[in-house]
Design a protein around this motif. Structure first.
Motif, PDB file in Angstrom:
ATOM      1  N   VAL B  25       0.717  -1.333   0.112  1.00  0.00           N
ATOM      2  CA  VAL B  25       0.110   0.017   0.233  1.00  0.00           C
ATOM      3  C   VAL B  25       0.924   1.421  -0.198  1.00  0.00           C
ATOM      4  O   VAL B  25       1.606   1.590   0.893  1.00  0.00           O
ATOM      5  N   VAL B  26       0.957   2.004  -1.084  1.00  0.00           N
ATOM      6  CA  VAL B  26       1.989   2.901  -1.273  1.00  0.00           C
ATOM      7  C   VAL B  26       1.125   4.475  -1.174  1.00  0.00           C
ATOM      8  O   VAL B  26       0.047   4.348  -1.629  1.00  0.00           O
ATOM      9  N   GLU B  27       1.585   5.498  -0.877  1.00  0.00           N
ATOM     10  CA  GLU B  27       1.477   6.775  -0.822  1.00  0.00           C
ATOM     11  C   GLU B  27       2.682   7.665  -1.344  1.00  0.00           C
ATOM     12  O   GLU B  27       3.541   7.600  -0.675  1.00  0.00           O
ATOM     13  N   ASP B  28       2.335   7.977  -2.497  1.00  0.00           N
ATOM     14  CA  ASP B  28       3.665   8.346  -3.226  1.00  0.00           C
ATOM     15  C   ASP B  28       4.622   7.382  -3.478  1.00  0.00           C
ATOM     16  O   ASP B  28       4.316   6.360  -3.915  1.00  0.00           O
ATOM     17  N   GLU B  29       5.961   7.540  -2.920  1.00  0.00           N
ATOM     18  CA  GLU B  29       6.855   6.735  -3.017  1.00  0.00           C
ATOM     19  C   GLU B  29       6.887   5.863  -1.765  1.00  0.00           C
ATOM     20  O   GLU B  29       7.995   5.187  -1.651  1.00  0.00           O
ATOM     21  N   HIS B  30       6.225   6.024  -0.760  1.00  0.00           N
ATOM     22  CA  HIS B  30       6.051   5.373   0.521  1.00  0.00           C
ATOM     23  C   HIS B  30       5.500   4.332   0.842  1.00  0.00           C
ATOM     24  O   HIS B  30       4.295   4.440   0.568  1.00  0.00           O
ATOM     25  N   VAL B  31       5.974   3.371   1.215  1.00  0.00           N
ATOM     26  CA  VAL B  31       5.216   2.226   1.555  1.00  0.00           C
ATOM     27  C   VAL B  31       4.445   2.166   3.048  1.00  0.00           C
ATOM     28  O   VAL B  31       4.953   2.490   4.062  1.00  0.00           O
ATOM     29  N   ILE B  32       3.112   2.359   2.995  1.00  0.00           N
ATOM     30  CA  ILE B  32       2.599   2.461   4.105  1.00  0.00           C
ATOM     31  C   ILE B  32       2.311   1.110   4.833  1.00  0.00           C
ATOM     32  O   ILE B  32       2.370   0.996   6.123  1.00  0.00           O
ATOM     33  N   GLU B  33       2.076   0.248   4.248  1.00  0.00           N
ATOM     34  CA  GLU B  33       1.649  -1.133   4.742  1.00  0.00           C
ATOM     35  C   GLU B  33       2.107  -2.307   3.666  1.00  0.00           C
ATOM     36  O   GLU B  33       1.921  -2.011   2.551  1.00  0.00           O
ATOM     37  N   ALA B  34       2.403  -3.348   4.044  1.00  0.00           N
ATOM     38  CA  ALA B  34       2.777  -4.472   3.354  1.00  0.00           C
ATOM     39  C   ALA B  34       1.909  -5.548   3.623  1.00  0.00           C
ATOM     40  O   ALA B  34       1.880  -5.885   4.685  1.00  0.00           O
ATOM     41  N   ILE B  35       1.284  -6.115   2.776  1.00  0.00           N
ATOM     42  CA  ILE B  35       0.314  -7.330   2.950  1.00  0.00           C
ATOM     43  C   ILE B  35       0.744  -8.597   2.418  1.00  0.00           C
ATOM     44  O   ILE B  35       0.540  -8.680   1.177  1.00  0.00           O
ATOM     45  N   ARG B 338       6.878  -5.734   9.394  1.00  0.00           N
ATOM     46  CA  ARG B 338       7.361  -4.362  10.082  1.00  0.00           C
ATOM     47  C   ARG B 338       8.351  -3.757   9.395  1.00  0.00           C
ATOM     48  O   ARG B 338       8.106  -2.430   9.541  1.00  0.00           O
ATOM     49  N   ALA B 339       9.438  -4.110   9.165  1.00  0.00           N
ATOM     50  CA  ALA B 339      10.648  -3.423   8.560  1.00  0.00           C
ATOM     51  C   ALA B 339      10.186  -2.599   7.137  1.00  0.00           C
ATOM     52  O   ALA B 339      10.675  -1.500   6.765  1.00  0.00           O
TER      53      ALA B 339
END
Lengths: 147, 364
Positions: B25-35, B338-339
């Motif tokens: 789940v990305v916002e711009d180039e940042h990962v908010i969450e990885a499922i 988490r990382a």
């Protein structure tokens, strides 16, 4: 291997293999075995690839992935089943989640057995695949000429 | 305000030798969450134990994973020997430890190559895999295979490795060590490598404890957790063993731990070769030896990726009723997720690779 009219690119997908065949597939591209000396390059994009190397058997989760990658590849294309699991299911054929060899999902042109498959076998299989690729290309050209 | 999008990663991806699917789940180039989504390699081989003789199953256990294949055979055989109450000769235990350490070297070299490939250091990738061939040559000479060794049997070893061969292994490792030092020194001091690894994928000591991480991933967060310190089998005879830890908690730290572990393994092999006793290699138990009904046992061993757990339960027949294993990657996946929170998309392959995931171990 006879004369090949192009440098084939290959793509690799790990079905449900134990990794043994995958690392041997990668190993065959490394300095010692160096399959790249035949003008072959490993690519991650199915649309660029001519030869599809599959390791491991297909199961209910990955059968659609294997089919999808195969469908995305452009004609002519050749499939090589690397390792005994990809050929028939191997020691895992009795497992509840294993459907069988890769030929249960897509048509396979070359079978390369072994557990784990040896890099020499992979080189042999890929060179055979190059010949089949050429044949398929010729056939396509002939059909186009007729049409 | 940036829009949230879901970026699929895998199961077929150039940096992944194995299939695992992540919805980032990305916002711009940042990962908010990885499922994560797993199950692509699930075969269900633990259930095969019900249909196989306990002597035969060791060959299936080896095929759990092709990278740490020796370790899985070793773990299963040890657990079954404990269940049957078999005492195996010291020489067999030493040989198992030597091969386990060789597997560790080959696994770490393989991993270092894949990591180098993930950040585009193609020549280092090739050099690591070239060095790895030394270990595979040793396997080929001593066991007759490159990947699946099939040298462990329940009750000992299938065949011996004689002393001259062991000496030759030490000589080969000397050459390997020299070449390896050259590669590692270049890599670990390279500024472009540092800029890709330092500070990326931070996992604090507390997080690592909370998520019960194992292996080099935990050791790089300062946790002194290594099954070899318990001195199982031949490891108890080592003069001195201390796990390698680092307090950097990032990708660079994990890299450092694994690089140092290769030197440590070489030293362990040399020490074991110098001390190896000559009391036979054991043999397969006779057909009358059956696992006791209701008897159960477990062992813990240290795999290249961390602590692995093997459990067997007998039912009085030649088949084992239940075989269960817990592999290091299944412990570390939570840490990986988490990382991945809050990192840039470009760093995702590096973080995934520094936990050294072994998906086929995890899913079996």
């Amino acid at each position: 291997m006879g004369y090949s009219s192009k440098s084939p690119w290959l793509i690799h997908y790990d079905g449900s293999s134990c990794n043994g065949c995958d690392i041997e597939v990668l190993d065959s591209m490394m300095p010692l075995y160096d399959i790249e000396r035949f003008g072959i390059i490993n690519t991650g994009n199915p649309k660029h690839a001519d030869i599809f190397l599959v390791t491991g058997s297909v199961n209910h989760q990955n059968i659609n992935v294997v089919k999808e990658i195969y469908d995305q590849m452009l004609e002519p294309k050749v499939v090589v089943a690397c390792g005994i699991c990809a050929c028939t299911g191997g020691v895992f054929r009795d497992c509840y989640n294993v459907i069988g060899g890769v030929d249960k999902a897509i048509p396979v042109d070359v079978y390369a057995p072994g557990c784990a498959v040896r890099p020499e076998t992979i080189i042999d299989a890929v060179l055979k695949a190059v010949d089949i690729l050429d044949e398929k290309a010729k056939k396509m050209k002939a059909e186009k000429g007729r049409g | 305000m940036a829009r949230k999008t879901i970026l699929p990663f895998g199961p077929q991806h150039p940096v992944l030798p194995e299939p695992v699917h992540l919805d980032l789940v990305v916002e711009d180039e940042h990962v908010i969450e990885a499922i994560p989504q797993i199950g692509f390699v699930h075969r269900g081989l633990e259930k095969l134990v019900e249909t196989r003789d306990y002597n035969q199953f060791v060959y299936i256990a080896e095929r759990v994973c092709g990278i740490c294949s020796f370790g899985h055979g070793y773990g299963y055989a040890s657990a079954t020997e404990k269940l049957l109450g078999l005492e195996i000769p010291r020489r067999a235990q030493y040989l198992r430890a030597i091969l386990e350490e060789l597997s560790r070297i080959h696994s770490h070299l393989l991993w270092l190559g894949l990591l180098a490939d993930a950040f585009g250091f193609e020549s280092l990738f090739n050099h690591c895999w070239r060095l790895r061939e030394t270990i595979l040559d040793i396997f080929q000479r001593t066991c007759g295979a490159r990947i699946i060794l099939s040298i462990v049997i329940v009750g000992g070893m299938a065949h011996d490795i004689d002393d001259s061969e062991l000496k030759a292994i030490c000589e080969k490792l000397d050459t390997l060590k020299r070449d390896y030092r050259e590669i590692v020194d270049t890599m670990m001091n390279d500024s472009s490598v540092k800029s890709r690894l330092c500070g990326v994928g931070y996992i604090s000591f507390e997080d690592a404890m909370e998520l019960s991480m194992v292996g080099p991933f935990a050791k790089a967060s300062g946790i002194e957790h290594d099954m070899r310190t318990t001195g199982f089998d031949a490891y108890g005879d080592l003069d001195h063993f201390e796990p390698i830890i680092s307090n950097e908690c990032d990708c660079y730290g994990r890299c450092k731990v694994r690089c140092a572990e290769v030197y440590q393994s070489i030293d362990i092999i040399k020490e074991l070769v110098a001390k190896i006793p000559h009391d036979g290699i054991g043999k397969k138990p006779g057909p009358k030896v059956l696992p006791p009904d209701g008897g159960q046992s477990h062992v813990l061993i240290e795999q290249p990726r961390g602590e692995a757990f093997y459990y067997v339960r007998g039912n009085g027949t030649k088949n084992i009723e239940r075989f269960r294993m817990r592999t290091p990657t299944s412990q570390n996946l939570a840490g990986m997720v988490r990382a991945l929170q809050g990192v840039e998309v470009a760093d995702v392959p590096m973080i995934i690779l520094t936990i050294d995931p072994c998906i086929s171990c995890t899913e079996r």
